[in-house]
Scaffold this motif. Structure first.
Motif, PDB file in Angstrom:
ATOM      1  N   GLU A 578       0.725  -1.331  -0.129  1.00 45.73           N
ATOM      2  CA  GLU A 578      -0.038  -0.088  -0.070  1.00 45.73           C
ATOM      3  C   GLU A 578       0.786   1.235   0.011  1.00 45.73           C
ATOM      4  O   GLU A 578       0.414   2.374  -0.556  1.00 45.73           O
ATOM      5  N   ASN A 579       2.064   1.140   0.526  1.00 45.34           N
ATOM      6  CA  ASN A 579       2.966   2.289   0.771  1.00 45.34           C
ATOM      7  C   ASN A 579       4.059   2.434  -0.387  1.00 45.34           C
ATOM      8  O   ASN A 579       4.787   3.249  -0.409  1.00 45.34           O
ATOM      9  N   GLY A 580       3.770   1.880  -1.632  1.00 46.07           N
ATOM     10  CA  GLY A 580       4.722   1.784  -2.851  1.00 46.07           C
ATOM     11  C   GLY A 580       5.758   0.655  -2.782  1.00 46.07           C
ATOM     12  O   GLY A 580       6.529   1.097  -3.497  1.00 46.07           O
ATOM     13  N   ASP A 582       7.864  -2.629  -3.640  1.00 44.10           N
ATOM     14  CA  ASP A 582       8.055  -3.538  -4.765  1.00 44.10           C
ATOM     15  C   ASP A 582       6.916  -4.558  -5.056  1.00 44.10           C
ATOM     16  O   ASP A 582       6.528  -5.434  -4.355  1.00 44.10           O
TER      17      ASP A 582
END
Length: 600
Positions: A578-580, A582
């Protein structure tokens, strides 16, 4: 002898500008033999050197020559004491002043200088006695009453000090300075109503003096009558809106009452005031911004102050930086960049302006413009290695121009003047090699998971990375960035893990609670299968990380999974996604866990 910090400070401050006139108020010299080698002749030569030639060293020698002929020659002792006290307290000054005063006990200038020297030497009881004598010798000088009153207060005799100020009022009439001092003492003694009466009488006798209304406001405020205090302060402001003391007092009044609306109406007037030093304006603004909640709540008002500063001091670097920082915080990076570009024409050129322009152009993904301004900066500062370092960063980050980046870093090495800087540059070169090793892959982690997608010869560049890091550590064994990166890359390769642990442990021991460094240390412990230790360290890293770094969340999930805490592992992997984080690596983990749960 009793000491009171406030009164001592007031005493010292009262001595500012306490010197006699430039000529020095010479005492009667008496008859001297008609000779070129007399105390008088050397004394007069000293006066000429001091006040006409302005050569203090030679003047001092002339006065010393007078004393070599007559060690009791009072005028020479007086001038030597006066010269010494101009630059602060000197024990010799006290001796000279004492001798001069003892040789002529009726000379008010000698006695005044001696009293001042006694105060600076903290001989306050002696200074009180001297000012008592001085008041008798020079009874028409109100400052002698002021200083005596301050010293009486310092000695614990506040009633005597107030009585003395009463007598001064009879002799001189209402004096704002002496009246203000008396009202302060009355307030400190608890005689609030008498202090109030004194203030009202002062206003009645001089209704258009802003200082009297200011004093009245202070009394009202100290006695809890804030509405009356506000009215008195406003009247003082109406009478003289340019008086800095009034503005500062009013601002402090509003601040104490947490009336920030009124407070920020006054502050722009203070920030425009030429008598309020720029450094104090800067420190005041920085105090506001140090509290992030206050900064957010009053962001527009702080913008007014920032604009006031840049309009008043358009060429002062501190004001330029402050306003640019405000613009960046407001999201207006382009305007901040325009401000710095406007100031690039300043003479002499400002190094920081150029580096800020280059950094912002790089941040805005405009490498051609960044290189343009960097070349201009190098023409002005050709010997500054920082510009070559910036050049190397630009080549590395934009366009993958690694050969040019390496050349720039090597130029920086030639210009470096310290081992710590050489260590940093070798670290940057190692980072450049590492970035080259991963090619088009998005991260170093991906490099070790997907070897088949790595660029040709990637191990060669990684080897050069480690060699550069080794050189960096030769110059500075505590280069934290290098130690951290080195340890992390070794852990990803799953080799030399004990050495990686030694490096990561050193980083944590020095840097303490830095989440990125804690993450590396925890990951090395994880690779060594020391899972419980890794969990404790990673818990600390995640709790300290306010940005919710997806790599930290992913690593924490991996550690939890290794400990069999699959539910929590899944939670943190999803947070990382959710926080970007990989998506490839995280989805592999999540799918694997899903498949494991699906098996009977």
């Amino acid at each position: 002898m009793r000491k009171g910090g406030l009164t001592i400070l007031l005493l010292v401050l009262c001595l500012v500008g306490f010197h006699p006139t430039k000529g020095g108020a010479i005492a009667p010299l008496g008859a001297e033999p008609d000779s070129l080698n007399t105390p008088l002749e050397h004394y007069c030569e000293g006066i000429r050197l001091l006040h006409i030639v302005a050569d203090t060293t030679e003047a001092q020698k002339a006065f010393q020559a007078a004393l070599s002929l007559d060690s009791t020659y009072a005028p020479a002792h007086y001038k030597l004491a006066e010269m010494s006290l101009r630059s602060g307290f000197d024990p010799a000054a006290l001796d000279h002043a004492r001798t001069a005063s003892s040789r002529d006990t009726t000379n008010k200038f000698y006695l005044e200088l001696y009293a001042r020297a006694q105060i600076l030497a903290m001989e306050l009881d002696g200074a009180l006695e001297s000012f008592r004598r001085l008041r008798k010798i020079d009874r028409h000088n109100p400052d002698n009453y002021r200083m005596t009153a301050l010293l009486e207060e310092q000695a614990g005799n506040r009633p005597a000090a107030i009585a003395l100020l009463d007598s001064a009022e009879v002799l001189f009439g209402r004096n704002p300075l002496l009246g203000g001092l008396k009202r302060r003492m009355l307030m400190q003694q608890g005689e609030h109503e008498r202090a109030l009466e004194e203030a009202l009488e002062q206003i009645e006798s001089a209704p258009y003096e802003a200082e009297s209304h200011l004093s009245l406001g202070n009394i009202y405020h100290q006695t809890g009558r804030d509405s009356l205090a506000r009215a008195a302060y406003q009247r003082a402001l109406e009478l003289d809106s340019t008086r800095l003391e009034t503005l500062l007092t009013l601002a402090d009044f509003h601040s104490r009452r947490r009336d920030y609306g009124a407070y920020f109406e006054v502050m722009p007037l203070i920030f425009r005031h030429p008598e309020f030093p720029l450094r104090d304006k800067i420190s005041t603004f920085n105090r506001f911004t140090s509290d992030i909640r206050f900064y957010r709540e009053f962001f527009p008002q702080l913008g007014t102050l920032a604009r006031t500063l840049i309009l008043s001091y358009p060429k002062e670097p501190e004001a330029v930086e402050l306003y640019a920082d405000y613009l960046i915080a407001s999201g207006d990076i382009e305007q901040a960049l325009a401000l710095y570009k406007l100031r690039l024409e300043d003479l002499p050129p400002q190094f920081d302006y150029y580096t800020m322009v280059v950094d912002m152009e790089s941040y805005l993904e405009r490498p051609d413009s960044a290189h343009h301004y960097l070349r201009r900066a190098i023409t002005h500062f050709p010997e500054n290695p920082q510009l070559r370092i910036q050049q190397g960063h630009l080549y590395t980050l934009h366009g993958n121009r690694y050969d040019e980046a390496e050349a720039a870093y090597r130029e920086a090495l030639k210009l470096a003047s310290s081992d710590s800087l050489r260590s940093r540059i070798w670290g940057f070169m190692g980072d450049c090699y590492q970035r080259r090793s991963q090619g088009s892959l998005s991260s170093t982690e991906e490099l070790f998971v997907q070897h088949e997608k790595a660029p040709k010869g990637w191990r060669k560049w990684l080897k050069r990375c480690y060699a550069a890091y080794d050189k960096a550590l030769l110059f500075d064994r505590d280069n934290l960035s290098v130690l951290n990166n080195y340890a992390y890359f070794l852990s990803l390769e799953k080799r030399d893990l004990e050495r990686a642990l030694e490096m990561s442990s050193r980083v944590v021991a020095i840097a303490g609670n830095e989440p990125t460094y804690l993450d590396t240390h925890a990951w090395v412990l994880f690779c060594l299968e020391r899972y419980e230790e890794a969990k404790k360290v990673m818990q600390q890293a995640v709790s300290l990380d306010g940005r919710r770094n997806p790599t930290l969340l992913m690593h924490y999930g991996d550690i939890l999974f290794a400990l069999g805490e699959e539910f929590l592992a899944e939670t943190y992997w999803k947070r990382a996604l959710e926080n970007g984080g990989d998506p490839v690596g995280l989805n592999i983990r999540l799918d694997g866990l899903k498949n494991k749960k699906a098996k009977p």
